[in-house]
Every structure is written in structure tokens, then in C-alpha cells.
Write an enzyme that holds these catalytic residues in place. Structure first.
Site, PDB file in Angstrom:
ATOM      1  N   TYR A 106       0.827  -1.216   0.000  1.00 12.20           N
ATOM      2  CA  TYR A 106       0.000   0.000   0.000  1.00 12.20           C
ATOM      3  C   TYR A 106       0.862   1.267   0.000  1.00 12.20           C
ATOM      4  CZ  TYR A 106      -3.365   3.385   1.979  1.00 12.20           C
ATOM      5  OH  TYR A 106      -4.143   4.481   2.233  1.00 12.20           O
ATOM      6  N   ASP A 139       9.619  -7.292  -3.542  1.00 16.87           N
ATOM      7  CA  ASP A 139       8.449  -7.705  -2.751  1.00 16.87           C
ATOM      8  C   ASP A 139       8.315  -9.213  -2.901  1.00 16.87           C
ATOM      9  OD1 ASP A 139       5.627  -7.928  -1.704  1.00 16.87           O
ATOM     10  OD2 ASP A 139       5.739  -5.750  -1.832  1.00 16.87           O
ATOM     11  N   PHE A 198       9.806  -0.844   3.694  1.00 18.37           N
ATOM     12  CA  PHE A 198       8.383  -1.026   4.026  1.00 18.37           C
ATOM     13  C   PHE A 198       8.071  -2.489   4.352  1.00 18.37           C
ATOM     14  CE2 PHE A 198       8.216   2.589   0.991  1.00 18.37           C
ATOM     15  CZ  PHE A 198       7.559   3.516   1.775  1.00 18.37           C
ATOM     16  N   LYS A 205       2.009  -6.597   9.153  1.00 11.13           N
ATOM     17  CA  LYS A 205       1.477  -5.428   9.878  1.00 11.13           C
ATOM     18  C   LYS A 205       0.138  -5.645  10.582  1.00 11.13           C
ATOM     19  CE  LYS A 205      -1.135  -3.464   6.072  1.00 11.13           C
ATOM     20  NZ  LYS A 205      -1.645  -2.287   5.408  1.00 11.13           N
ATOM     21  N   SER A 218       5.911   3.570  13.361  1.00 15.82           N
ATOM     22  CA  SER A 218       4.469   3.742  13.568  1.00 15.82           C
ATOM     23  C   SER A 218       4.196   4.513  14.851  1.00 15.82           C
ATOM     24  CB  SER A 218       3.840   2.353  13.667  1.00 15.82           C
ATOM     25  OG  SER A 218       2.521   2.426  14.126  1.00 15.82           O
ATOM     26  N   TYR A 256       3.530  -6.937  17.036  1.00 19.13           N
ATOM     27  CA  TYR A 256       3.765  -6.049  15.891  1.00 19.13           C
ATOM     28  C   TYR A 256       4.393  -4.738  16.366  1.00 19.13           C
ATOM     29  CZ  TYR A 256       2.904  -2.412  12.480  1.00 19.13           C
ATOM     30  OH  TYR A 256       3.078  -1.329  11.640  1.00 19.13           O
ATOM     31  N   LYS A 276       8.346  -2.772  15.874  1.00 19.63           N
ATOM     32  CA  LYS A 276       8.665  -1.393  15.468  1.00 19.63           C
ATOM     33  C   LYS A 276       9.600  -0.756  16.501  1.00 19.63           C
ATOM     34  CE  LYS A 276       6.408  -1.443  11.658  1.00 19.63           C
ATOM     35  NZ  LYS A 276       7.174  -1.620  10.426  1.00 19.63           N
ATOM     36  N   ASP A 326      -7.813  -0.820  21.867  1.00 19.13           N
ATOM     37  CA  ASP A 326      -7.838   0.457  21.152  1.00 19.13           C
ATOM     38  C   ASP A 326      -7.354   1.604  22.044  1.00 19.13           C
ATOM     39  OD1 ASP A 326      -8.446   0.235  18.495  1.00 19.13           O
ATOM     40  OD2 ASP A 326     -10.630   0.275  18.780  1.00 19.13           O
TER      41      ASP A 326
HETATM   42  P1  NAD Z   1       1.456  -3.675   3.046  1.00 20.31           P
HETATM   43  O1  NAD Z   1       1.251  -5.012   3.638  1.00 20.31           O
HETATM   44  O2  NAD Z   1       0.488  -3.171   2.042  1.00 20.31           O
HETATM   45  O3  NAD Z   1       2.914  -3.591   2.385  1.00 20.31           O
HETATM   46  C1  NAD Z   1       4.009  -4.349   2.835  1.00 20.31           C
HETATM   47  C2  NAD Z   1       4.592  -5.073   1.634  1.00 20.31           C
HETATM   48  O4  NAD Z   1       5.747  -5.823   2.046  1.00 20.31           O
HETATM   49  C3  NAD Z   1       3.608  -6.089   1.024  1.00 20.31           C
HETATM   50  O5  NAD Z   1       3.557  -5.889  -0.380  1.00 20.31           O
HETATM   51  C4  NAD Z   1       4.215  -7.448   1.366  1.00 20.31           C
HETATM   52  O6  NAD Z   1       3.946  -8.418   0.357  1.00 20.31           O
HETATM   53  C5  NAD Z   1       5.687  -7.103   1.465  1.00 20.31           C
HETATM   54  N1  NAD Z   1       6.483  -7.982   2.327  1.00 20.31           N
HETATM   55  C6  NAD Z   1       6.230  -8.370   3.607  1.00 20.31           C
HETATM   56  N2  NAD Z   1       7.220  -9.157   4.057  1.00 20.31           N
HETATM   57  C7  NAD Z   1       8.125  -9.247   3.059  1.00 20.31           C
HETATM   58  C8  NAD Z   1       9.366  -9.913   2.915  1.00 20.31           C
HETATM   59  N3  NAD Z   1       9.886 -10.688   3.887  1.00 20.31           N
HETATM   60  N4  NAD Z   1      10.036  -9.807   1.741  1.00 20.31           N
HETATM   61  C9  NAD Z   1       9.535  -9.061   0.719  1.00 20.31           C
HETATM   62  N5  NAD Z   1       8.370  -8.417   0.800  1.00 20.31           N
HETATM   63  C10 NAD Z   1       7.673  -8.499   1.952  1.00 20.31           C
HETATM   64  O7  NAD Z   1       1.607  -2.632   4.261  1.00 20.31           O
HETATM   65  P2  NAD Z   1       1.658  -1.043   4.249  1.00 20.31           P
HETATM   66  O8  NAD Z   1       0.412  -0.557   4.860  1.00 20.31           O
HETATM   67  O9  NAD Z   1       2.075  -0.549   2.933  1.00 20.31           O
HETATM   68  O10 NAD Z   1       2.812  -0.820   5.307  1.00 20.31           O
HETATM   69  C11 NAD Z   1       4.157  -0.606   4.912  1.00 20.31           C
HETATM   70  C12 NAD Z   1       5.015  -0.419   6.149  1.00 20.31           C
HETATM   71  O11 NAD Z   1       4.519   0.660   6.916  1.00 20.31           O
HETATM   72  C13 NAD Z   1       5.026  -1.628   7.092  1.00 20.31           C
HETATM   73  O12 NAD Z   1       6.320  -1.755   7.628  1.00 20.31           O
HETATM   74  C14 NAD Z   1       4.043  -1.245   8.164  1.00 20.31           C
HETATM   75  O13 NAD Z   1       4.322  -1.874   9.379  1.00 20.31           O
HETATM   76  C15 NAD Z   1       4.279   0.248   8.247  1.00 20.31           C
HETATM   77  N6  NAD Z   1       3.143   1.001   8.789  1.00 20.31           N
HETATM   78  C16 NAD Z   1       1.908   0.875   8.195  1.00 20.31           C
HETATM   79  C17 NAD Z   1       0.823   1.573   8.720  1.00 20.31           C
HETATM   80  C18 NAD Z   1      -0.550   1.421   8.129  1.00 20.31           C
HETATM   81  O14 NAD Z   1      -1.519   1.740   8.818  1.00 20.31           O
HETATM   82  N7  NAD Z   1      -0.703   0.976   6.892  1.00 20.31           N
HETATM   83  C19 NAD Z   1       1.008   2.423   9.825  1.00 20.31           C
HETATM   84  C20 NAD Z   1       2.278   2.534  10.390  1.00 20.31           C
HETATM   85  C21 NAD Z   1       3.347   1.811   9.856  1.00 20.31           C
HETATM   86  C1  WQD Z   2      -9.189   3.465  13.669  1.00 19.33           C
HETATM   87  C2  WQD Z   2     -10.414   3.723  14.545  1.00 19.33           C
HETATM   88  C3  WQD Z   2     -11.249   1.803  15.718  1.00 19.33           C
HETATM   89  C4  WQD Z   2     -12.681  -0.451  12.269  1.00 19.33           C
HETATM   90  C5  WQD Z   2      -3.953   0.461  13.432  1.00 19.33           C
HETATM   91  C6  WQD Z   2      -2.780  -0.233  14.080  1.00 19.33           C
HETATM   92  C7  WQD Z   2      -1.629   0.720  14.241  1.00 19.33           C
HETATM   93  C8  WQD Z   2      -1.271   1.375  12.905  1.00 19.33           C
HETATM   94  C9  WQD Z   2      -2.476   1.941  12.222  1.00 19.33           C
HETATM   95  C10 WQD Z   2       0.514   0.188  11.826  1.00 19.33           C
HETATM   96  C11 WQD Z   2     -10.341   3.019  15.894  1.00 19.33           C
HETATM   97  C12 WQD Z   2     -12.266   2.324  14.741  1.00 19.33           C
HETATM   98  C13 WQD Z   2     -12.110   0.536  13.065  1.00 19.33           C
HETATM   99  C14 WQD Z   2     -14.091  -0.674  12.346  1.00 19.33           C
HETATM  100  C15 WQD Z   2     -14.258   1.067  13.988  1.00 19.33           C
HETATM  101  N1  WQD Z   2      -0.712   0.437  11.972  1.00 19.33           N
HETATM  102  N2  WQD Z   2     -12.886   1.283  13.908  1.00 19.33           N
HETATM  103  N3  WQD Z   2     -14.822   0.095  13.197  1.00 19.33           N
HETATM  104  O1  WQD Z   2      -6.429   1.084  15.472  1.00 19.33           O
HETATM  105  O2  WQD Z   2      -5.664   3.443  14.961  1.00 19.33           O
HETATM  106  O3  WQD Z   2      -4.309   1.578  14.220  1.00 19.33           O
HETATM  107  O4  WQD Z   2      -3.516   0.953  12.155  1.00 19.33           O
HETATM  108  O5  WQD Z   2       1.454   0.547  12.439  1.00 19.33           O
HETATM  109  O6  WQD Z   2      -0.544  -0.002  14.728  1.00 19.33           O
HETATM  110  O7  WQD Z   2      -3.187  -0.689  15.349  1.00 19.33           O
HETATM  111  O8  WQD Z   2      -6.499   2.013  13.098  1.00 19.33           O
HETATM  112  O9  WQD Z   2      -8.104   1.859  11.243  1.00 19.33           O
HETATM  113  O10 WQD Z   2      -7.935  -0.079  12.876  1.00 19.33           O
HETATM  114  O11 WQD Z   2      -8.963   2.052  13.624  1.00 19.33           O
HETATM  115  O12 WQD Z   2     -14.949   1.738  14.743  1.00 19.33           O
HETATM  116  O13 WQD Z   2     -14.642  -1.557  11.673  1.00 19.33           O
HETATM  117  O14 WQD Z   2     -11.563   3.198  13.891  1.00 19.33           O
HETATM  118  O15 WQD Z   2     -11.853   1.381  16.903  1.00 19.33           O
HETATM  119  O16 WQD Z   2     -10.912   3.876  16.843  1.00 19.33           O
HETATM  120  P1  WQD Z   2      -5.798   2.018  14.558  1.00 19.33           P
HETATM  121  P2  WQD Z   2      -7.885   1.401  12.637  1.00 19.33           P
END
Ligand code: NAD
Ligand code: WQD
Length: 346
Positions: free
Chosen positions: A14, A34, A84, A88, A129, A156, A160, A305
Site C-alpha cells: 500500500y 516484494d 516497508f 502489519k 508507527s 507487531y 517497530k 484500542d
Molecule cells: P502492506 O502489507 O500493504 O505492504 C508491505 C509489503 O511488504 C507487502 O507488499 C508485502 O507483500 C511485502 N512484504 C512483507 N514481508 C516481506 C518480505 N519478507 N520480503 C519481501 N516483501 C515483503 O503494508 P503497508 O500498509 O504498505 O505498510 C508498509 C510499512 O509501513 C510496514 O512496515 C508497516 O508496518 C508500516 N506502517 C503501516 C501503517 C498502516 O496503517 N498501513 C502504519 C504505520 C506503519
Molecule cells: C481506527 C479507529 C477503531 C474499524 C492500526 C494499528 C496501528 C497502525 C495503524 C501500523 C479506531 C475504529 C475501526 C471498524 C471502527 N498500523 N474502527 N470500526 O487502530 O488506529 O491503528 O492501524 O502501524 O498499529 O493498530 O487504526 O483503522 O484499525 O482504527 O470503529 O470496523 O476506527 O476502533 O478507533 P488504529 P484502525
């Protein structure tokens, strides 16, 4: 002229796909890797359609050292990496902690080793994160980078925290290494072209994909987890940041690592808007921005939460010269456009 080669791990994911687009638009050569464990090769086609050029890419597993080494052999000009690639899903990490420690930590250890092994200075931008802050004390809101890191509430989150500590120790040990850790708040939305976006597998755990799938009729109704929190409308508050704004911050971070010679070798930045929105406010924005009916009801609180958290992004605004400015209604319209495209809805 190219600004240099950047390795993007998790490029089909993503945030990785949106960042790859912005890096190419900014003049970088990218190589993506990837293993498609949480993404599809279709996302690479989307990146190529948007940028109008083929994307150098290798399908490999970053947690396998020999496979990972191949990208550095084929592209010895890699000047910096954005890491990335990681698992997650917070809930899954509680059930399968070893999967998270293995994948997330091994990949990082190998990346550091491969980035530093020939004494060649390669920068690393790391996806961290806001989860590292846990439940912030109310007087610390909006939360800034020097707020205390609280004990992680999931494996998870622990990966981080541990990753940040590992990177910090390695910067001390390896003088050629420069690191920027970016602490994302809640990334949402999709590229305006709707050629790339978020692809959750199964039932979405995150709010916005659940909203768009409900609007598309795939889910019956959105359940809002808790309306009795100590917030103005009783629902939880988060800092929702547009994924394209987030992607641009990565370009600024790579620019800083490669171009600012005297910057600190280990830096942390919050990436958020600086504004908290409640779940109910977000739902109302979605309805207003798209004009789509969104059935919802209140459900019990979701275990684990956090009540409220939003960023103080001033450090990133000032030092990276970056700001998340896309209006929330535009962001939510982009998420809806993507969902409609994926589902074939007119
Ligand atoms: P995502 O799952 O869409 O992207 C991660 C990608 O990494 C995927 O395409 C997956 O196939 C690939 N991948 C995983 N393990 C792998 C490996 N061993 N080798 C090669 N490829 C691998 O997730 P995202 O939402 O794009 O998140 C990207 C990064 O950002 C992650 O590290 C995640 O923890 C961090 N992050 C995401 C969020 C969020 O809410 N989306 C928030 C904070 C931090
Ligand atoms: C947002 C709000 C839910 C779904 C998560 C990970 C965090 C980070 C970001 C990676 C909350 C509410 C949700 C639903 C709802 N990722 N909700 N109904 O919890 O802030 O964080 O993603 O690092 O580590 O924990 O994000 O989108 O899950 O929730 O009411 O069906 O929406 O309770 O208040 P969150 P979220």
C-alpha cells in the site's frame, strides 16, 4: 538526470507503491522488491501506468539473506533504501508472534548488513508507527517525537520499537550508516488515478477500507467500536493522513539523507496532519464527500484500542520541508474511487 538509485522493499504494498510513484516523479531511479505475501503484482502494473515507464523489480523475500543479497548484487548503485516490507496485522501478531519477529526483524537485520557491508554508506528510511507511543498521556497531545515510547501492546508494535533501537545501535557502530525513522499515524486513501490503492485481504481491520467496503455493499454495516470514550462524541480520535502526502515525506527523507551532509545520522519524524478526527467525524466526512449511504451502528469497544492520539508534525514540517495538506474530503473521495474501481462499480 537521475537523483540516484533507491531500493524500495515492499514496493507492491500500500504505502510502498504510492512512494515508488513519488520517488520516480521526483527524479529517482527505483528498484522495487516484494514477495507478494500481502500484495499483488497488479500493483506494479498500476505504478508503471502512472509513471509511464517500466519499474525495475525483483520478486524476493527480504527475510532470506541470500535472496535479499541479489538485489544489491544486481544494483550496486543503490544509494538508499526505504524499508516497508513487514507484516502489519496487529491481531495476527498476538496469535503468531514468531512470524512477526522472524519477518520484520530478520528483514531489517539483513538490510542493515547489506547496506553497510562494504563500508559503502547507504541510507535507510524505516517505516515506523505511532503505535510506539501507546496510549499517550493527555498532556502530551498532540504527541511529539520526544514523548516517551510506552511498552508495546502487541508483538507487531514491539517489532517497530525493537527495529528503531536496532537501527539506533547500528548507526552508533557503523559510521557510514544514516537512518531516518518515520512514525506514521493512520494512512488512508488512494492515488487519484485509482490505479493503486489499499488491498486488504479478507475482512478489513482498519476503518477506511471497512467504510468503503460497506459503501460498496460488501459489508452490511460499519460497526463503530465504542461511543462511550472520554472524547467529545464518545468515539476514538486518530490522525488520518493521506497516503500520497505520506509518500512525499519519504522523498523528502531520502533527499535529506543523500543531500544534507551534516544532518544527524539517526533521526525520527512523526508523519501526521496534526489534526485529530473522531470515528464519527470521519464517517460523516465520508457521507458528505461521496454522497453515498453508509449504514452504521455502535458496537462495544475493541480490545486494545487507544482512546485518542494525533501528531505534532512540526519537526517534519520544519526539517523535511513537508506538510500533509490534502483536505480530508478529497482523501475520502480517493478511497471511494479506488474501491469502486476494484469492485467494478460505476
Ligand atoms: P502492506 O502489507 O500493504 O505492504 C508491505 C509489503 O511488504 C507487502 O507488499 C508485502 O507483500 C511485502 N512484504 C512483507 N514481508 C516481506 C518480505 N519478507 N520480503 C519481501 N516483501 C515483503 O503494508 P503497508 O500498509 O504498505 O505498510 C508498509 C510499512 O509501513 C510496514 O512496515 C508497516 O508496518 C508500516 N506502517 C503501516 C501503517 C498502516 O496503517 N498501513 C502504519 C504505520 C506503519
Ligand atoms: C481506527 C479507529 C477503531 C474499524 C492500526 C494499528 C496501528 C497502525 C495503524 C501500523 C479506531 C475504529 C475501526 C471498524 C471502527 N498500523 N474502527 N470500526 O487502530 O488506529 O491503528 O492501524 O502501524 O498499529 O493498530 O487504526 O483503522 O484499525 O482504527 O470503529 O470496523 O476506527 O476502533 O478507533 P488504529 P484502525
Amino acid at each position: 538526470m537521475s537523483k540516484g538509485r533507491v531500493l524500495v522493499t515492499g514496493a507492491a504494498g500500500y504505502i510502498g507503491s504510492h512512494t515508488t510513484v513519488e520517488l520516480i516523479n521526483a527524479g529517482y531511479d527505483v528498484v522495487g522488491v516484494d514477495n507478494f505475501s500481502n500484495s499483488s503484482p497488479d500493483m506494479l502494473k498500476g505504478i508503471e501506468q502512472i509513471t509511464g515507464r517500466p519499474l525495475p523489480f525483483m520478486e524476493l523475500d527480504c527475510s532470506d539473506r541470500d535472496q535479499f543479497a541479489k538485489v544489491f548484487e544486481r544494483y550496486p548503485d543503490i544509494a538508499a533504501s526505504i524499508h516497508f516490507a513487514a507484516c502489519k496485522a496487529v491481531g495476527e501478531s498476538v496469535q503468531q508472534p514468531l512470524k512477526y519477529f522472524e519477518n520484520n526483524l530478520r528483514s531489517l537485520l539483513y538490510l542493515i548488513e547489506l547496506s553497510t557491508r562494504d563500508g559503502h554508506g547507504r541510507g535507510i528510511v524505516f517505516s515506523s508507527s505511532c503505535t510506539v507511543y501507546g496510549e499517550p498521556d493527555p498532556e502530551n497531545l498532540p504527541i511529539s517525537e520526544n514523548a516517551p515510547v510506552k511498552p508495546a501492546t502487541s508483538p507487531y508494535g514491539r517489532t517497530k520499537q525493537m527495529s528503531e533501537e536496532i537501527l539506533h545501535d547500528c548507526v552508533t557502530a557503523y559510521p557510514s550508516l544514516k537512518v531516518i525513522a518515520l512514525r506514521y499515524f493512520n494512512p488512508i486513501g488512494a492515488h487519484p488515478s485509482a490505479l493503486i490503492g489499499e488491498m486488504p485481504l479478507g475482512v478489513p481491520q482498519n476503518l477506511v477500507p471497512y467504510i468503503t467496503q460497506t459503501a460498496a455493499g460488501i459489508r452490511k454495516e460499519l460497526r463503530i467500536f465504542g461511543n462511550d470514550y472520554p472524547t467529545p462524541d464518545g468515539t476514538c480520535i486518530r490522525d488520518y493522513i493521506y497516503v500520497c502526502d505520506l509518500a512525499k515525506a519519504h522523498v523528502a527523507a531520502v533527499d535529506r539523507i543523500l543531500q544534507v551532509k551534516d544532518s544527524d545520522r539517526y533521526e525520527i519524524f512523526n508523519l501526521g496532519t496534526g489534526t485529530g478526527l473522531s470515528v464519527l467525524e470521519l464517517v460523516n466526512h465520508f457521507i458528505q464527500a461521496t454522497g453515498v449511504n453508509l449504514p452504521y451502528s455502535y458496537a462495544p469497544r475493541r480490545a486494545g484500542d487507544i482512546v485518542k492520539v494525533w501528531a505534532n508534525p512540526e519537526k517534519a514540517n520544519k526539517v523535511l520541508g513537508w506538510k500533509a495538506g490534502t483536505p480530508i474530503d478529497d482523501v475520502l473521495r480517493s478511497a471511494w474511487k479506488w474501491e469502486k474501481k476494484v469492485r467494478g462499480i460505476q
